[in-house]
Design a protein around this motif. Structure first.
Motif, PDB file in Angstrom:
ATOM      1  N   ASP A 231       1.031  -1.242  -0.019  1.00 40.62           N
ATOM      2  CA  ASP A 231       0.166  -0.003   0.272  1.00 40.62           C
ATOM      3  C   ASP A 231       0.960   1.221   0.061  1.00 40.62           C
ATOM      4  OD1 ASP A 231      -1.346   1.970   0.431  1.00 40.62           O
ATOM      5  OD2 ASP A 231      -2.903   0.888   1.798  1.00 40.62           O
ATOM      6  N   PHE A 232       1.112   1.866  -1.215  1.00 43.47           N
ATOM      7  CA  PHE A 232       1.793   2.915  -1.378  1.00 43.47           C
ATOM      8  C   PHE A 232       1.578   4.351  -0.401  1.00 43.47           C
ATOM      9  CE2 PHE A 232       3.866   0.267  -4.269  1.00 43.47           C
ATOM     10  CZ  PHE A 232       5.349   0.808  -4.179  1.00 43.47           C
ATOM     11  N   PHE A 233       0.155   4.228  -0.303  1.00 39.48           N
ATOM     12  CA  PHE A 233      -0.288   5.439   0.753  1.00 39.48           C
ATOM     13  C   PHE A 233       0.416   5.301   2.199  1.00 39.48           C
ATOM     14  CE2 PHE A 233      -3.744   5.483  -2.396  1.00 39.48           C
ATOM     15  CZ  PHE A 233      -3.767   6.721  -2.794  1.00 39.48           C
ATOM     16  N   ASP A 234       0.474   3.798   2.461  1.00 43.09           N
ATOM     17  CA  ASP A 234       0.999   3.848   3.847  1.00 43.09           C
ATOM     18  C   ASP A 234       2.638   3.980   3.815  1.00 43.09           C
ATOM     19  OD1 ASP A 234      -1.343   2.819   5.060  1.00 43.09           O
ATOM     20  OD2 ASP A 234      -0.659   0.620   4.738  1.00 43.09           O
ATOM     21  N   PHE A 235       3.128   3.739   2.727  1.00 40.86           N
ATOM     22  CA  PHE A 235       4.842   3.828   2.478  1.00 40.86           C
ATOM     23  C   PHE A 235       5.048   5.469   2.381  1.00 40.86           C
ATOM     24  CE2 PHE A 235       8.440   4.421  -0.645  1.00 40.86           C
ATOM     25  CZ  PHE A 235       9.240   3.915   0.207  1.00 40.86           C
ATOM     26  N   PHE A 236       3.931   6.417   1.794  1.00 37.70           N
ATOM     27  CA  PHE A 236       4.117   7.924   1.649  1.00 37.70           C
ATOM     28  C   PHE A 236       4.077   8.562   2.829  1.00 37.70           C
ATOM     29  CE2 PHE A 236       3.051   7.258  -3.298  1.00 37.70           C
ATOM     30  CZ  PHE A 236       4.468   7.220  -3.406  1.00 37.70           C
ATOM     31  N   ALA A 237       3.017   7.810   3.717  1.00 33.02           N
ATOM     32  CA  ALA A 237       2.846   8.375   4.952  1.00 33.02           C
ATOM     33  C   ALA A 237       3.850   7.662   6.127  1.00 33.02           C
ATOM     34  CB  ALA A 237       1.557   7.860   5.759  1.00 33.02           C
ATOM     35  N   GLY A 238       4.866   6.875   5.592  1.00 31.66           N
ATOM     36  CA  GLY A 238       5.907   6.259   6.705  1.00 31.66           C
ATOM     37  C   GLY A 238       7.009   7.018   6.655  1.00 31.66           C
ATOM     38  N   PRO A 239       8.250   6.587   6.791  1.00 26.61           N
ATOM     39  CA  PRO A 239       9.499   7.105   7.217  1.00 26.61           C
ATOM     40  C   PRO A 239       9.898   8.133   6.055  1.00 26.61           C
ATOM     41  CG  PRO A 239       9.875   4.854   6.588  1.00 26.61           C
ATOM     42  CD  PRO A 239       8.466   5.137   6.839  1.00 26.61           C
ATOM     43  N   GLU A 240       9.986   9.330   6.481  1.00 20.88           N
ATOM     44  CA  GLU A 240      10.186  10.216   5.449  1.00 20.88           C
ATOM     45  C   GLU A 240      11.658  10.075   4.873  1.00 20.88           C
ATOM     46  OE1 GLU A 240      11.267  15.167   5.319  1.00 20.88           O
ATOM     47  OE2 GLU A 240      10.593  14.477   7.022  1.00 20.88           O
ATOM     48  N   GLY A 241      11.569  10.127   3.357  1.00 24.04           N
ATOM     49  CA  GLY A 241      12.928   9.959   2.387  1.00 24.04           C
ATOM     50  C   GLY A 241      13.194   8.576   2.310  1.00 24.04           C
ATOM     51  N   ALA A 242      12.456   7.750   2.692  1.00 23.84           N
ATOM     52  CA  ALA A 242      12.694   6.132   2.672  1.00 23.84           C
ATOM     53  C   ALA A 242      12.726   5.529   1.174  1.00 23.84           C
ATOM     54  CB  ALA A 242      12.040   5.225   3.582  1.00 23.84           C
ATOM     55  N   SER A 243      13.499   4.853   1.021  1.00 22.37           N
ATOM     56  CA  SER A 243      13.664   4.187  -0.429  1.00 22.37           C
ATOM     57  C   SER A 243      13.641   2.700  -0.735  1.00 22.37           C
ATOM     58  CB  SER A 243      14.748   4.748  -1.170  1.00 22.37           C
ATOM     59  OG  SER A 243      15.663   4.282  -0.849  1.00 22.37           O
ATOM     60  N   ILE A 244      13.208   2.080  -1.718  1.00 24.81           N
ATOM     61  CA  ILE A 244      13.040   0.873  -2.000  1.00 24.81           C
ATOM     62  C   ILE A 244      13.933   0.555  -3.230  1.00 24.81           C
ATOM     63  CG2 ILE A 244      11.704  -1.310  -2.485  1.00 24.81           C
ATOM     64  CD1 ILE A 244       9.277   0.017  -1.456  1.00 24.81           C
ATOM     65  N   ARG A 245      15.059  -0.435  -3.081  1.00 27.20           N
ATOM     66  CA  ARG A 245      15.621  -0.891  -4.261  1.00 27.20           C
ATOM     67  C   ARG A 245      15.694  -2.282  -4.367  1.00 27.20           C
ATOM     68  NH1 ARG A 245      21.719   1.708  -3.972  1.00 27.20           N
ATOM     69  NH2 ARG A 245      21.518   0.808  -6.201  1.00 27.20           N
ATOM     70  N   HIS A 246      15.663  -2.641  -5.891  1.00 27.08           N
ATOM     71  CA  HIS A 246      15.699  -3.823  -6.275  1.00 27.08           C
ATOM     72  C   HIS A 246      17.019  -4.434  -6.558  1.00 27.08           C
ATOM     73  CE1 HIS A 246      15.986  -7.157  -9.523  1.00 27.08           C
ATOM     74  NE2 HIS A 246      15.038  -7.690  -8.532  1.00 27.08           N
TER      75      HIS A 246
END
Length: 307
Positions: A231-246
């Motif tokens: 749920d990217f709404f949860d992600f955007f509301a989560g830790p500021e500036g966090a990132s996901i990498r493959h």
């Protein structure tokens, strides 16, 4: 020569076949295989093998024919290698840029446990950058990659929390430098600067929720074989500036990384975690047990060529 080939039967994934001996290209050395290590990902490929699949990417043995172009080790040199395929055989042709010479003190069994898992661990940590002083969460830590990552990251100054469902495996990870071990990712006490996620499924969103502000999650596996829903709404509301990498480990040449792993093992700074050593006559049984997670760390099969 003898080679193990896929059967398409999950209960007996491979069988022996008599085939022509491998003919190396100009930049390949011919290696007589003494030991090889299957990887869990290969067990999945064997459930429904594609035409022409020749498994086997982690081998150790003796060079019996040097590369025609003059590169690589000479005849009689003991080596560890990471061929593109075909290592579950008496002989395999390996590009010389994917070979490393073995010192006298490193046997073929431990060497064979190094390539894919060890290279993955090295390159994963390079991708992550400096881990000194950082809080690191590692999921799927009981496998071959997990043991190497734990030991390498801890030696580099990381505070590692490892996730494994088995108490005995957790004790081993603590011995290898983990600061804490939890049975499930939901038990991990964040936040973490870096999350190394290898299971996918339901674990990934829980791991992502434990990132610190500015933290990074590196997704390098899908061991659960279960789709991930985020749920990217949860992600955007989560830790500021966090990132996901493959992340994917592949990309030759592999020889320099193999040489690094060999040096670390030879100096007692890296310890292959081998849960089973058996004769290659029992490869099918080992593959099933590896697929079903009944083996801790790596499994290694020996051909008898060193005897």
């Amino acid at each position: 020569m003898k080679r193990l080939i896929p059967t398409g039967d999950p209960a007996r994934p491979v069988e022996f076949a008599d085939v022509a001996q491998s003919v190396p290209a100009a930049d390949e050395a011919l290696v007589r295989v003494e030991a090889f290590a299957p990887n869990r990902g290969e067990t999945f490929l064997l459930e429904d093998p594609r035409p022409g699949l020749l498994p086997g990417k982690d081998v150790a043995g003796l060079v019996v024919q040097a590369a025609a172009d003059g590169s690589g080790p000479s005849i009689g040199t003991r080596v560890v290698g990471h061929p593109p395929q075909g290592g579950w055989a008496e002989y395999v042709a390996v590009p010389t840029h994917s070979l490393a010479v073995l010192p006298d003190g490193l046997d073929a069994v431990r060497a064979a446990a190094l390539p894919l898992a060890g290279i993955t661990a090295l390159r994963l940590l390079r991708t992550a950058g400096s881990v000194a002083g950082r809080r690191v969460l590692l999921t799927g830590a009981a496998g071959g990659v997990g043991h190497y990552v734990t030991e390498l990251a801890a030696a580099s100054g990381a505070d590692v929390t490892a996730v494994t469902a088995t108490a005995a495996r957790g004790e081993r990870l603590l011995e290898r430098g983990a600061t804490a071990v939890v049975r499930d990712v939901t038990e991990a006490r964040g936040p973490f600067d870096l999350v190394l996620e290898s299971t996918g499924g339901a674990a990934l969103p829980h791991a992502l929720a434990r990132l610190a502000a500015g933290g990074t999650l590196i997704w390098f596996g899908q061991a659960s074989r279960t789709p991930v829903t985020l749920d990217f709404f949860d992600f955007f509301a989560g830790p500021e500036g966090a990132s996901i990498r493959h992340f994917h480990y592949a990309g030759a040449p592999y020889g320099e990384d193999l040489a690094t792993l060999v040096r670390l093992v030879d100096r007692g700074r890296l310890h292959p975690e081998i849960g089973r050593v058996d004769d290659w006559e029992r490869t099918s049984r080992t593959l099933v047990d590896l697929r079903e997670r009944r083996i801790r760390g790596k499994a290694v099969l020996t051909t008898g060529a060193a005897r």
